[in-house]
Design an enzyme around this catalytic site. Sequence first.
Site, PDB file in Angstrom:
ATOM      1  N   LYS A   1      42.324  40.753  27.836  1.00  0.00           N
ATOM      2  CA  LYS A   1      41.113  40.702  28.660  1.00  0.00           C
ATOM      3  C   LYS A   1      41.483  40.975  30.099  1.00  0.00           C
ATOM      4  CE  LYS A   1      36.730  39.372  29.358  1.00  0.00           C
ATOM      5  NZ  LYS A   1      36.467  40.712  29.916  1.00  0.00           N
TER       6      LYS A   1
ATOM      7  N   LYS B   1      46.395  34.258  34.154  1.00  0.00           N
ATOM      8  CA  LYS B   1      45.094  33.758  34.616  1.00  0.00           C
ATOM      9  C   LYS B   1      44.275  33.241  33.440  1.00  0.00           C
ATOM     10  CE  LYS B   1      43.012  36.321  37.709  1.00  0.00           C
ATOM     11  NZ  LYS B   1      42.129  37.314  38.375  1.00  0.00           N
TER      12      LYS B   1
ATOM     13  N   LYS C   1      44.698  45.163  31.631  1.00  0.00           N
ATOM     14  CA  LYS C   1      44.051  45.736  32.828  1.00  0.00           C
ATOM     15  C   LYS C   1      44.023  47.246  32.660  1.00  0.00           C
ATOM     16  CE  LYS C   1      42.503  44.318  36.934  1.00  0.00           C
ATOM     17  NZ  LYS C   1      41.938  43.021  37.299  1.00  0.00           N
TER      18      LYS C   1
ATOM     19  N   THR D   1      32.894  35.390  40.643  1.00  0.00           N
ATOM     20  CA  THR D   1      34.233  35.359  41.258  1.00  0.00           C
ATOM     21  C   THR D   1      34.151  34.731  42.645  1.00  0.00           C
ATOM     22  OG1 THR D   1      34.839  37.313  40.008  1.00  0.00           O
ATOM     23  CG2 THR D   1      36.274  36.720  41.835  1.00  0.00           C
TER      24      THR D   1
ATOM     25  N   ASN E   1      32.217  42.730  46.113  1.00  0.00           N
ATOM     26  CA  ASN E   1      31.682  41.681  45.234  1.00  0.00           C
ATOM     27  C   ASN E   1      32.292  40.320  45.568  1.00  0.00           C
ATOM     28  OD1 ASN E   1      32.096  40.025  42.585  1.00  0.00           O
ATOM     29  ND2 ASN E   1      30.259  41.246  42.253  1.00  0.00           N
TER      30      ASN E   1
ATOM     31  N   SER F   1      33.131  35.880  32.411  1.00  0.00           N
ATOM     32  CA  SER F   1      33.183  36.921  31.379  1.00  0.00           C
ATOM     33  C   SER F   1      33.378  36.292  30.009  1.00  0.00           C
ATOM     34  CB  SER F   1      34.336  37.891  31.652  1.00  0.00           C
ATOM     35  OG  SER F   1      33.913  38.928  32.501  1.00  0.00           O
TER      36      SER F   1
HETATM   37  P1  NAD Z   1      34.803  45.805  45.595  1.00  0.00           P
HETATM   38  O1  NAD Z   1      35.085  47.245  45.329  1.00  0.00           O
HETATM   39  O2  NAD Z   1      33.438  45.276  45.308  1.00  0.00           O
HETATM   40  O3  NAD Z   1      35.090  45.462  47.138  1.00  0.00           O
HETATM   41  C1  NAD Z   1      36.306  45.728  47.747  1.00  0.00           C
HETATM   42  C2  NAD Z   1      36.141  45.490  49.243  1.00  0.00           C
HETATM   43  O4  NAD Z   1      37.386  45.749  49.868  1.00  0.00           O
HETATM   44  C3  NAD Z   1      35.131  46.391  49.933  1.00  0.00           C
HETATM   45  O5  NAD Z   1      34.460  45.666  50.934  1.00  0.00           O
HETATM   46  C4  NAD Z   1      36.000  47.451  50.592  1.00  0.00           C
HETATM   47  O6  NAD Z   1      35.365  48.010  51.705  1.00  0.00           O
HETATM   48  C5  NAD Z   1      37.196  46.620  50.970  1.00  0.00           C
HETATM   49  N1  NAD Z   1      38.420  47.420  51.146  1.00  0.00           N
HETATM   50  C6  NAD Z   1      38.838  48.515  50.454  1.00  0.00           C
HETATM   51  N2  NAD Z   1      40.003  48.976  50.963  1.00  0.00           N
HETATM   52  C7  NAD Z   1      40.330  48.135  51.979  1.00  0.00           C
HETATM   53  C8  NAD Z   1      41.406  48.078  52.890  1.00  0.00           C
HETATM   54  N3  NAD Z   1      42.387  48.988  52.846  1.00  0.00           N
HETATM   55  N4  NAD Z   1      41.417  47.066  53.788  1.00  0.00           N
HETATM   56  C9  NAD Z   1      40.411  46.146  53.812  1.00  0.00           C
HETATM   57  N5  NAD Z   1      39.366  46.169  53.005  1.00  0.00           N
HETATM   58  C10 NAD Z   1      39.325  47.153  52.094  1.00  0.00           C
HETATM   59  O7  NAD Z   1      35.929  44.993  44.835  1.00  0.00           O
HETATM   60  P2  NAD Z   1      35.900  43.467  44.375  1.00  0.00           P
HETATM   61  O8  NAD Z   1      35.400  43.429  42.980  1.00  0.00           O
HETATM   62  O9  NAD Z   1      35.279  42.652  45.431  1.00  0.00           O
HETATM   63  O10 NAD Z   1      37.474  43.152  44.295  1.00  0.00           O
HETATM   64  C11 NAD Z   1      38.241  42.780  45.460  1.00  0.00           C
HETATM   65  C12 NAD Z   1      39.529  42.140  44.994  1.00  0.00           C
HETATM   66  O11 NAD Z   1      39.223  41.024  44.172  1.00  0.00           O
HETATM   67  C13 NAD Z   1      40.465  43.000  44.155  1.00  0.00           C
HETATM   68  O12 NAD Z   1      41.799  42.632  44.408  1.00  0.00           O
HETATM   69  C14 NAD Z   1      40.116  42.620  42.724  1.00  0.00           C
HETATM   70  O13 NAD Z   1      41.187  42.863  41.818  1.00  0.00           O
HETATM   71  C15 NAD Z   1      39.877  41.150  42.911  1.00  0.00           C
HETATM   72  N6  NAD Z   1      39.058  40.528  41.868  1.00  0.00           N
HETATM   73  C16 NAD Z   1      37.790  40.944  41.609  1.00  0.00           C
HETATM   74  C17 NAD Z   1      37.049  40.287  40.636  1.00  0.00           C
HETATM   75  C18 NAD Z   1      35.600  40.628  40.365  1.00  0.00           C
HETATM   76  O14 NAD Z   1      34.995  39.942  39.537  1.00  0.00           O
HETATM   77  N7  NAD Z   1      35.003  41.611  41.032  1.00  0.00           N
HETATM   78  C19 NAD Z   1      37.631  39.249  39.907  1.00  0.00           C
HETATM   79  C20 NAD Z   1      38.927  38.844  40.207  1.00  0.00           C
HETATM   80  C21 NAD Z   1      39.629  39.496  41.194  1.00  0.00           C
END
Ligand code: NAD
Length: 421
Positions: free
Chosen positions: A71, A95, A107, A191, A222, A352
Amino acid sequence: MSLRGTTFLESVLQTLKRAIELGGYPQEAYEMLSRPQRIVTVNIPVKMDNGKIQIFTGYRVQHNNALGPYKGGIRFHPEVTLEEDIALATVMTFKNSLNGLPYGGGKGAIAVDYKKLSKRELEELSRGYARALAPFIGPEVDIPAPDVGTDPQIMAWMVDEYSKMTGHNVPGVFTAKPVILWGNPVREYSTGFGVAVWAREAAKKLWGGIEGKTVAIQGFGNVGYWGAYWLEKMGAKVVAITDSRGGVYNPSGLKLAEVKAVKDKTSTVMNYESSGTRKVTNDEVLELPVDILVPAALENVIHKGNANNIKAKLIVEGANGPTTADAEKVLHTKGVWILPDLAANAGGVVMSYLEWVEDLQWYFWDEEETRNRLERILLDTFNRVMNRWNKLGMSQVTIREAAYVEAVDRIYNAMKVRGWI
Ligand code: NAD
């Protein structure tokens, strides 16, 4: 080794090695857990709007399934590499185990700048990826979900494609789907909600509560947005927010709803203006004088080059792998609490799991009941990690190491009774 020190995968493996030592597990456990069981590489042809065919390379890393189906999310980003995908899949194994879920870790990733694709091209790519992976995934085999650059719409295309291939609806093969397509409304913010719950619980221990504590957040997607939303709701004061272009800082606090409106209208928080607000870069936001720092964008942003400049006492890892192992050593010595990714950002995968349970039984809880179930699981994990950290010695061991020992314990016992090691 990269210029910034250890790579994300090296950091993950270092922590695993240490957890194996701390927990007294045999070397075989490290041998099994330091490499994925299977790596699937796919090359997906997409007919672009200009009539030309472009081939996109994608991966699905299936790290370990001792505890259940693989997952983990799917990332669409131009800079993804297989090494990064392996690291992310490895973290997912820990995790899922840490949070008591009946899952292994996986992944997926495609090297693509999705912003440059039209909607039709994105749909074709998403469906192509689902078709290519179909023999390797399934509700009892491997259940992908969104990550950076992917969203519920993409999950809808993928679940539709997979269902067409099998000849019947298969809701449980992807999670974080739109609510109308067997999703759950809590998934959208789960999250960020988990980030806020972990921050709140740690703040209670550090300061007696989170009310009025200042927060800087890197990333406004997000996780960043919903993390900010729930932190504000719980009484913290969000003072800085950035997106990929940089962001804004106001020591007296930002009005989140207004910042969000500017982001929605102009696609960056940089255009937000108010009295007392100034611009900050993505490097600066990490070093602001705040109580709580939430890196919620990409990995390796807190490294040995900037660790000493960080002023927050509590770091909540919304992103996966934002802190390198070298940086963590520096920060731990300074007494900074780092709530590690596999714990602090697990709200999404725990939700999830709840969505998957709903999908398997074709029965759906309402929003409040789902959120309560989610919070109960998160609090249980928080308490187990804190107990383990206490037992191992808070000054000798990081919270991440304690969380890894807790996670490895379940996987090790599952692998042992299966006769794998
Ligand atoms: P997303 O695409 O919705 O948002 C990413 C954000 O990061 C955006 O605001 C973008 O502008 C910004 N960003 C991109 N490049 C950047 C940079 N170089 N410097 C600073 N900001 C930058 O993604 P997300 O789903 O919010 O995921 C963000 C992190 O959280 C990732 O590491 C992801 O693996 C982790 N994560 C996400 C989830 C989830 O449910 N969405 C769950 C666990 C972990």
